[in-house]
Scaffold this active site. Sequence first.
Site, mmCIF file in Angstrom:
data_model
loop_
_atom_site.group_PDB
_atom_site.id
_atom_site.type_symbol
_atom_site.label_atom_id
_atom_site.label_comp_id
_atom_site.label_asym_id
_atom_site.label_seq_id
_atom_site.Cartn_x
_atom_site.Cartn_y
_atom_site.Cartn_z
ATOM 1 N N THR A 139 76.158 62.917 69.795
ATOM 2 C CA THR A 139 77.203 62.084 70.388
ATOM 3 C C THR A 139 78.571 62.646 70.041
ATOM 4 O O THR A 139 78.742 63.315 69.021
ATOM 5 C CB THR A 139 77.109 60.624 69.905
ATOM 6 O OG1 THR A 139 78.054 59.827 70.630
ATOM 7 C CG2 THR A 139 77.418 60.511 68.425
ATOM 8 N N ASN A 140 79.533 62.357 70.911
ATOM 9 C CA ASN A 140 80.936 62.661 70.624
ATOM 10 C C ASN A 140 81.690 61.383 70.277
ATOM 11 O O ASN A 140 82.893 61.406 70.052
ATOM 12 C CB ASN A 140 81.599 63.324 71.840
ATOM 13 C CG ASN A 140 81.077 64.730 72.073
ATOM 14 O OD1 ASN A 140 81.079 65.551 71.162
ATOM 15 N ND2 ASN A 140 80.609 65.013 73.274
ATOM 16 N N ASP A 153 71.303 55.878 73.702
ATOM 17 C CA ASP A 153 72.032 55.363 74.845
ATOM 18 C C ASP A 153 71.951 53.854 74.750
ATOM 19 O O ASP A 153 70.890 53.304 74.432
ATOM 20 C CB ASP A 153 71.446 55.869 76.168
ATOM 21 C CG ASP A 153 72.448 55.755 77.314
ATOM 22 O OD1 ASP A 153 73.668 55.669 77.036
ATOM 23 O OD2 ASP A 153 72.038 55.744 78.477
ATOM 24 N N GLY A 175 83.959 49.240 73.334
ATOM 25 C CA GLY A 175 83.189 48.839 74.514
ATOM 26 C C GLY A 175 83.364 47.365 74.848
ATOM 27 O O GLY A 175 84.479 46.856 74.930
#
Length: 196
Positions: free
Chosen positions: A8-9, A69, A150
């Site tokens: 992941t970034n 994810d 998010g």
Amino acid sequence: MKTLVFATNNLNKVEEIKAVLHDSFKLVSLEEAGIDIDIPEPHHTLEENAGEKSQTIYKLTGKDCFSEDSGLEVKELQGEPGVRSARYAGDNAGPEENISKLLFNLKNKSGREAKFRTVISLILHGKEYLFEGICKGKITDHPSGKSGFGYDPVFIPDGASITFAEMSMDEKNNYSHRKKAVEKLIAFLNSYNEQE
């Protein structure tokens, strides 16, 4: 200590998972591994997208790695935004636009039930293993709180009275879908190590 590359970034996700791993394993981010790529998420399920990322990093490095994810699935919206959670309002949309679209689509709807779902894809010695974590809750009428990322400002987990964005990292980890998936990953790795 076992080293795992985390595909992941997203530094928020790295910190969240490091807080759960403690000293069980050494977690190496893509940046720390010297990998600068943006892995596409072209699939229709969280499982396929997580697998795409871990397979890509495994092919690049040959090292044990994992990816995840996650998606927010809202019952009243037939599971939207789901796999498109990060791009709900468009490919270049930020969290604010995604939240605005979500709240707009829920306007005049009575059901606010939702769940965060995480799928982890682990590649260990070339073989893939999947782990799932779920956190049920509900969507608020308006954003509240500054922490997290998010959809955290509009999600209240079952059993809580405040949003993820109003919680500390430790508080959030009491409910976190990502923590639940990571705990399954850790349990598997510990039992795997004992068998070796």
